[in-house]
Design a protein around this motif. Structure first.
Motif, PDB file in Angstrom:
ATOM      1  N   ARG A  13     -19.589  15.844  69.145  1.00  0.00           N
ATOM      2  CA  ARG A  13     -18.358  16.618  68.983  1.00  0.00           C
ATOM      3  C   ARG A  13     -18.072  17.529  70.180  1.00  0.00           C
ATOM      4  NH1 ARG A  13     -16.985  19.561  63.448  1.00  0.00           N
ATOM      5  NH2 ARG A  13     -17.174  17.416  62.855  1.00  0.00           N
ATOM      6  N   ALA A  14     -19.099  18.167  70.735  1.00  0.00           N
ATOM      7  CA  ALA A  14     -18.896  19.096  71.849  1.00  0.00           C
ATOM      8  C   ALA A  14     -18.377  18.391  73.097  1.00  0.00           C
ATOM      9  CB  ALA A  14     -20.191  19.832  72.167  1.00  0.00           C
ATOM     10  N   ILE A  48      -8.637  12.891  65.114  1.00  0.00           N
ATOM     11  CA  ILE A  48      -7.830  14.052  64.742  1.00  0.00           C
ATOM     12  C   ILE A  48      -8.746  15.080  64.098  1.00  0.00           C
ATOM     13  CG2 ILE A  48      -5.913  14.886  63.325  1.00  0.00           C
ATOM     14  CD1 ILE A  48      -4.852  11.954  63.390  1.00  0.00           C
ATOM     15  N   ARG A  49      -8.771  16.290  64.634  1.00  0.00           N
ATOM     16  CA  ARG A  49      -9.552  17.370  64.036  1.00  0.00           C
ATOM     17  C   ARG A  49      -8.658  18.108  63.051  1.00  0.00           C
ATOM     18  NH1 ARG A  49     -11.902  21.415  68.083  1.00  0.00           N
ATOM     19  NH2 ARG A  49     -12.724  19.462  68.839  1.00  0.00           N
ATOM     20  N   HIS A  50      -9.142  18.250  61.817  1.00  0.00           N
ATOM     21  CA  HIS A  50      -8.384  18.939  60.778  1.00  0.00           C
ATOM     22  C   HIS A  50      -9.368  19.666  59.860  1.00  0.00           C
ATOM     23  CE1 HIS A  50      -5.334  19.785  57.784  1.00  0.00           C
ATOM     24  NE2 HIS A  50      -6.138  19.277  56.863  1.00  0.00           N
ATOM     25  N   GLY A  51      -9.210  20.964  59.740  1.00  0.00           N
ATOM     26  CA  GLY A  51     -10.054  21.745  58.844  1.00  0.00           C
ATOM     27  C   GLY A  51     -11.536  21.614  59.113  1.00  0.00           C
ATOM     28  N   LEU A  57      -7.698   7.838  63.217  1.00  0.00           N
ATOM     29  CA  LEU A  57      -6.464   7.095  62.963  1.00  0.00           C
ATOM     30  C   LEU A  57      -6.519   5.836  63.815  1.00  0.00           C
ATOM     31  CD1 LEU A  57      -3.622   7.011  61.633  1.00  0.00           C
ATOM     32  CD2 LEU A  57      -2.772   8.096  63.723  1.00  0.00           C
ATOM     33  N   ARG A  58      -6.525   4.657  63.149  1.00  0.00           N
ATOM     34  CA  ARG A  58      -6.623   3.386  63.861  1.00  0.00           C
ATOM     35  C   ARG A  58      -5.372   2.551  63.671  1.00  0.00           C
ATOM     36  NH1 ARG A  58     -10.002  -0.530  62.429  1.00  0.00           N
ATOM     37  NH2 ARG A  58     -10.127   0.132  60.264  1.00  0.00           N
ATOM     38  N   HIS A  59      -4.979   1.882  64.747  1.00  0.00           N
ATOM     39  CA  HIS A  59      -3.881   0.912  64.722  1.00  0.00           C
ATOM     40  C   HIS A  59      -4.540  -0.455  64.645  1.00  0.00           C
ATOM     41  CE1 HIS A  59      -0.279  -0.992  67.008  1.00  0.00           C
ATOM     42  NE2 HIS A  59      -0.260  -1.281  65.721  1.00  0.00           N
ATOM     43  N   THR A  60      -4.344  -1.176  63.554  1.00  0.00           N
ATOM     44  CA  THR A  60      -5.035  -2.439  63.335  1.00  0.00           C
ATOM     45  C   THR A  60      -4.314  -3.613  64.005  1.00  0.00           C
ATOM     46  OG1 THR A  60      -3.852  -3.033  61.312  1.00  0.00           O
ATOM     47  CG2 THR A  60      -5.793  -1.594  61.075  1.00  0.00           C
ATOM     48  N   LEU A  67      -6.165   5.737  58.297  1.00  0.00           N
ATOM     49  CA  LEU A  67      -6.752   7.058  58.533  1.00  0.00           C
ATOM     50  C   LEU A  67      -8.028   7.157  57.706  1.00  0.00           C
ATOM     51  CD1 LEU A  67      -6.433   9.894  59.831  1.00  0.00           C
ATOM     52  CD2 LEU A  67      -5.308  10.581  57.704  1.00  0.00           C
ATOM     53  N   THR A  68      -9.170   7.396  58.394  1.00  0.00           N
ATOM     54  CA  THR A  68     -10.446   7.524  57.703  1.00  0.00           C
ATOM     55  C   THR A  68     -11.124   8.807  58.113  1.00  0.00           C
ATOM     56  OG1 THR A  68     -11.543   6.226  59.411  1.00  0.00           O
ATOM     57  CG2 THR A  68     -10.832   5.048  57.431  1.00  0.00           C
ATOM     58  N   LYS A  69     -11.981   9.295  57.233  1.00  0.00           N
ATOM     59  CA  LYS A  69     -12.742  10.516  57.498  1.00  0.00           C
ATOM     60  C   LYS A  69     -14.062  10.155  58.096  1.00  0.00           C
ATOM     61  CE  LYS A  69     -14.040  14.760  55.246  1.00  0.00           C
ATOM     62  NZ  LYS A  69     -14.061  15.489  53.996  1.00  0.00           N
TER      63      LYS A  69
END
Length: 69
Positions: A13-14, A48-51, A57-60, A67-69
């Protein structure tokens, strides 16, 4: 014969760059529409960083967004 899903190796992440996306004031309004091209910038995937969490987010190949976590 089994199919294996390719492993995606992400940087810690860093080390991941956070790229600000300049959105017009209209795009910042509630219910505004943002074009996927503006988010993906020619890539097939964006993080995407959220909370405090990272989402992918993938374009297939079938021209869908996932959108997956």
């Amino acid at each position: 014969m089994s199919l294996r899903t390719p492993t995606l190796h992400l940087k810690p992440r860093a080390e991941r760059p956070v790229l600000p996306i300049a959105l017009s004031s209209a795009a910042a309004a509630p219910g505004a529409c943002v074009d996927s091209e503006a988010l993906l910038r020619g890539s097939r995937e964006v993080l995407i960083r959220h909370g405090g969490e990272i989402y992918r987010l993938r374009h297939t190949r079938n021209d869908k967004l996932i959108l997956t976590k």
